[in-house]
Scaffold this motif. Sequence first.
Motif, PDB file in Angstrom:
ATOM      1  N   HIS A  11     -14.272 -23.183  34.795  1.00 28.27           N
ATOM      2  CA  HIS A  11     -14.839 -22.096  33.979  1.00 28.27           C
ATOM      3  C   HIS A  11     -14.146 -20.750  34.200  1.00 28.27           C
ATOM      4  CE1 HIS A  11     -17.799 -24.858  32.550  1.00 28.27           C
ATOM      5  NE2 HIS A  11     -18.130 -25.175  33.797  1.00 28.27           N
ATOM      6  N   ILE A  12     -12.898 -20.791  34.609  1.00 30.39           N
ATOM      7  CA  ILE A  12     -12.179 -19.520  34.822  1.00 30.39           C
ATOM      8  C   ILE A  12     -11.914 -18.812  33.492  1.00 30.39           C
ATOM      9  CG2 ILE A  12     -11.022 -20.074  37.005  1.00 30.39           C
ATOM     10  CD1 ILE A  12      -8.553 -20.872  35.292  1.00 30.39           C
ATOM     11  N   LEU A  13     -11.754 -17.494  33.584  1.00 29.44           N
ATOM     12  CA  LEU A  13     -11.356 -16.705  32.420  1.00 29.44           C
ATOM     13  C   LEU A  13      -9.894 -16.303  32.587  1.00 29.44           C
ATOM     14  CD1 LEU A  13     -14.527 -14.438  32.136  1.00 29.44           C
ATOM     15  CD2 LEU A  13     -13.875 -16.312  30.601  1.00 29.44           C
ATOM     16  N   VAL A  14      -9.131 -16.486  31.536  1.00 26.96           N
ATOM     17  CA  VAL A  14      -7.684 -16.220  31.563  1.00 26.96           C
ATOM     18  C   VAL A  14      -7.394 -15.018  30.652  1.00 26.96           C
ATOM     19  CG1 VAL A  14      -5.395 -17.212  31.146  1.00 26.96           C
ATOM     20  CG2 VAL A  14      -7.285 -18.702  31.863  1.00 26.96           C
ATOM     21  N   TYR A  15      -6.559 -14.121  31.140  1.00 30.73           N
ATOM     22  CA  TYR A  15      -6.190 -12.915  30.372  1.00 30.73           C
ATOM     23  C   TYR A  15      -4.967 -13.206  29.514  1.00 30.73           C
ATOM     24  CZ  TYR A  15      -4.480  -8.040  29.809  1.00 30.73           C
ATOM     25  OH  TYR A  15      -4.023  -6.832  29.324  1.00 30.73           O
ATOM     26  N   ILE A  16      -5.084 -12.978  28.215  1.00 27.32           N
ATOM     27  CA  ILE A  16      -3.901 -13.053  27.341  1.00 27.32           C
ATOM     28  C   ILE A  16      -3.905 -11.810  26.451  1.00 27.32           C
ATOM     29  CG2 ILE A  16      -2.589 -14.365  25.611  1.00 27.32           C
ATOM     30  CD1 ILE A  16      -3.860 -16.901  26.615  1.00 27.32           C
ATOM     31  N   ASN A  17      -2.933 -10.935  26.680  1.00 28.27           N
ATOM     32  CA  ASN A  17      -2.786  -9.689  25.893  1.00 28.27           C
ATOM     33  C   ASN A  17      -4.112  -8.966  25.662  1.00 28.27           C
ATOM     34  OD1 ASN A  17      -0.080  -9.548  25.773  1.00 28.27           O
ATOM     35  ND2 ASN A  17       0.134 -10.110  23.615  1.00 28.27           N
ATOM     36  N   GLY A  18      -4.850  -8.750  26.730  1.00 26.30           N
ATOM     37  CA  GLY A  18      -6.063  -7.942  26.635  1.00 26.30           C
ATOM     38  C   GLY A  18      -7.344  -8.734  26.486  1.00 26.30           C
ATOM     39  N   ALA A  19      -7.245  -9.983  26.012  1.00 27.53           N
ATOM     40  CA  ALA A  19      -8.464 -10.795  25.829  1.00 27.53           C
ATOM     41  C   ALA A  19      -8.707 -11.651  27.066  1.00 27.53           C
ATOM     42  CB  ALA A  19      -8.293 -11.684  24.612  1.00 27.53           C
ATOM     43  N   LEU A  20      -9.978 -11.813  27.440  1.00 24.04           N
ATOM     44  CA  LEU A  20     -10.328 -12.715  28.550  1.00 24.04           C
ATOM     45  C   LEU A  20     -10.950 -13.969  27.947  1.00 24.04           C
ATOM     46  CD1 LEU A  20     -11.617 -10.093  31.102  1.00 24.04           C
ATOM     47  CD2 LEU A  20      -9.831 -11.783  31.556  1.00 24.04           C
ATOM     48  N   LEU A  21     -10.237 -15.089  28.076  1.00 26.71           N
ATOM     49  CA  LEU A  21     -10.618 -16.305  27.358  1.00 26.71           C
ATOM     50  C   LEU A  21     -10.952 -17.448  28.315  1.00 26.71           C
ATOM     51  CD1 LEU A  21      -7.588 -16.082  24.930  1.00 26.71           C
ATOM     52  CD2 LEU A  21      -9.971 -15.607  24.323  1.00 26.71           C
ATOM     53  N   PRO A  22     -11.967 -18.273  27.952  1.00 24.13           N
ATOM     54  CA  PRO A  22     -12.231 -19.455  28.761  1.00 24.13           C
ATOM     55  C   PRO A  22     -11.004 -20.371  28.776  1.00 24.13           C
ATOM     56  CG  PRO A  22     -13.935 -19.157  27.084  1.00 24.13           C
ATOM     57  CD  PRO A  22     -12.864 -18.153  26.803  1.00 24.13           C
ATOM     58  N   ARG A  23     -10.838 -21.088  29.860  1.00 28.25           N
ATOM     59  CA  ARG A  23      -9.672 -21.960  30.076  1.00 28.25           C
ATOM     60  C   ARG A  23      -9.260 -22.747  28.821  1.00 28.25           C
ATOM     61  NH1 ARG A  23      -8.385 -25.437  35.143  1.00 28.25           N
ATOM     62  NH2 ARG A  23      -7.097 -27.037  34.232  1.00 28.25           N
ATOM     63  N   LYS A  24     -10.233 -23.384  28.172  1.00 30.35           N
ATOM     64  CA  LYS A  24      -9.902 -24.264  27.021  1.00 30.35           C
ATOM     65  C   LYS A  24      -9.377 -23.480  25.817  1.00 30.35           C
ATOM     66  CE  LYS A  24     -12.486 -28.478  27.843  1.00 30.35           C
ATOM     67  NZ  LYS A  24     -13.551 -28.272  28.835  1.00 30.35           N
ATOM     68  N   GLU A  25      -9.748 -22.193  25.742  1.00 30.65           N
ATOM     69  CA  GLU A  25      -9.300 -21.385  24.588  1.00 30.65           C
ATOM     70  C   GLU A  25      -8.085 -20.518  24.917  1.00 30.65           C
ATOM     71  OE1 GLU A  25     -12.797 -19.187  23.294  1.00 30.65           O
ATOM     72  OE2 GLU A  25     -13.930 -21.043  23.602  1.00 30.65           O
ATOM     73  N   ALA A  26      -7.635 -20.582  26.154  1.00 30.37           N
ATOM     74  CA  ALA A  26      -6.530 -19.719  26.587  1.00 30.37           C
ATOM     75  C   ALA A  26      -5.195 -20.350  26.187  1.00 30.37           C
ATOM     76  CB  ALA A  26      -6.595 -19.514  28.100  1.00 30.37           C
ATOM     77  N   LYS A  27      -4.687 -19.920  25.040  1.00 33.84           N
ATOM     78  CA  LYS A  27      -3.476 -20.551  24.475  1.00 33.84           C
ATOM     79  C   LYS A  27      -2.525 -19.495  23.923  1.00 33.84           C
ATOM     80  CE  LYS A  27      -6.020 -24.645  23.285  1.00 33.84           C
ATOM     81  NZ  LYS A  27      -7.007 -25.186  22.406  1.00 33.84           N
ATOM     82  N   VAL A  28      -1.237 -19.846  23.886  1.00 32.10           N
ATOM     83  CA  VAL A  28      -0.278 -18.961  23.209  1.00 32.10           C
ATOM     84  C   VAL A  28       0.184 -19.636  21.926  1.00 32.10           C
ATOM     85  CG1 VAL A  28       0.555 -17.775  25.288  1.00 32.10           C
ATOM     86  CG2 VAL A  28       1.724 -19.853  24.500  1.00 32.10           C
ATOM     87  N   SER A  29       0.766 -18.839  21.047  1.00 31.57           N
ATOM     88  CA  SER A  29       1.242 -19.331  19.755  1.00 31.57           C
ATOM     89  C   SER A  29       2.409 -20.304  19.919  1.00 31.57           C
ATOM     90  CB  SER A  29       1.704 -18.116  18.949  1.00 31.57           C
ATOM     91  OG  SER A  29       2.539 -18.520  17.899  1.00 31.57           O
ATOM     92  N   VAL A  30       2.541 -21.205  18.943  1.00 34.56           N
ATOM     93  CA  VAL A  30       3.725 -22.089  18.931  1.00 34.56           C
ATOM     94  C   VAL A  30       4.996 -21.281  18.668  1.00 34.56           C
ATOM     95  CG1 VAL A  30       2.524 -24.209  18.277  1.00 34.56           C
ATOM     96  CG2 VAL A  30       3.332 -22.642  16.481  1.00 34.56           C
ATOM     97  N   PHE A  31       4.818 -20.041  18.197  1.00 28.64           N
ATOM     98  CA  PHE A  31       5.977 -19.160  17.963  1.00 28.64           C
ATOM     99  C   PHE A  31       6.308 -18.322  19.198  1.00 28.64           C
ATOM    100  CE2 PHE A  31       4.541 -19.936  13.590  1.00 28.64           C
ATOM    101  CZ  PHE A  31       5.751 -20.270  12.988  1.00 28.64           C
ATOM    102  N   ASP A  32       5.527 -18.492  20.267  1.00 29.84           N
ATOM    103  CA  ASP A  32       5.799 -17.669  21.449  1.00 29.84           C
ATOM    104  C   ASP A  32       7.135 -18.076  22.089  1.00 29.84           C
ATOM    105  OD1 ASP A  32       4.013 -15.674  23.310  1.00 29.84           O
ATOM    106  OD2 ASP A  32       5.561 -16.765  24.444  1.00 29.84           O
TER     107      ASP A  32
END
Length: 299
Positions: A11-32
């Motif tokens: 249940h960790i929260l991951v930071y991606i560009n300002g947003a804190l997202l649950p592990r399962k939703e913490a994703k980057v774009s296929v264009f990254d």
Amino acid sequence: MLQQYDPKNEHILVYINGALLPRKEAKVSVFDSVVQGGDAVWEGLRVYNGRIFSLERHLERLQNSAHALAFRDVPDSGFITQALFKTLQANNMRDGVHIRLTLTRGEKITSGMDPRLNQAGPTLIILPEWKPPVYPPEIALITSSVRRNSPMSLDSKIHHNNLLNNILAKIEANHAGADAGIMLDKDGYVSEANGVNLFCISKNTVYTPHADSCLPGITRALVLELCRDQGIPALEKNLSITEFYTADEVFTTGTMGELTKVFEIDGRKIFNKSGISTLEKIQQGFKAQTETGGTPLPF
Ligand code: PMP
């Protein structure tokens, strides 16, 4: 395996560009850029006892790596520090934590290699996990057939995400039943193991390879400084694998596993002829640093 899945991290929260997202939703774009070409830089940091250990050194290396790769619009170290604090606070993490900090070149307008396709600025990812130092007290190494990059190809002073050179060495170690693979440099001298720096101790003198082909590790630098402070002779030198086979003690250094004793290389047991352990003294000094050093968390 040296690392395992820990259900505490579900249940960790991951930071991606300002947003804190649950592990399962913490994703980057296929264009990254990190998906497109491993085009990213990273740091592994540890939190001990309410402090981020060696934070300034890690941020300096991250900034230098991003600059060397000509990243644009890189967030400054003050901004990244605040993002680290925010992420740790949101997870209520103050001890026994490892942070994977990644800065990618960012999202591209279409797939491709050219950095001019990056028009959205970099992607900052902070992945904190409950993960106390993971290595067992002693590990076995093999010498890999995969050579570590020299500055002639890809400079190891850039701490980038293009890790296949090291992953190939790790695969070889896995097949040999060892914990990690030693990588030689282009001239056959020892460079480092696939994810950690290497030291050997002979006749109470501590040696480590020049940082020509290896990552100039922060733990490596701390060990060299600690030896000098404690009056233990310590040298950077070209070292052959034979010098490691015949050393009194061998150890690895890295943020993930701290200082770890090596008991065997390529089936040769490491025998301590001196009867005293210089490594234990260095390990005690390092432990003392982790207990008191680092940047305090503001919560
Ligand atoms: N070598 C390699 C190839 C690594 O990836 C790492 C960890 N990032 C290290 C050595 C150890 O470096 P540090 O002491 O800065 O964690």
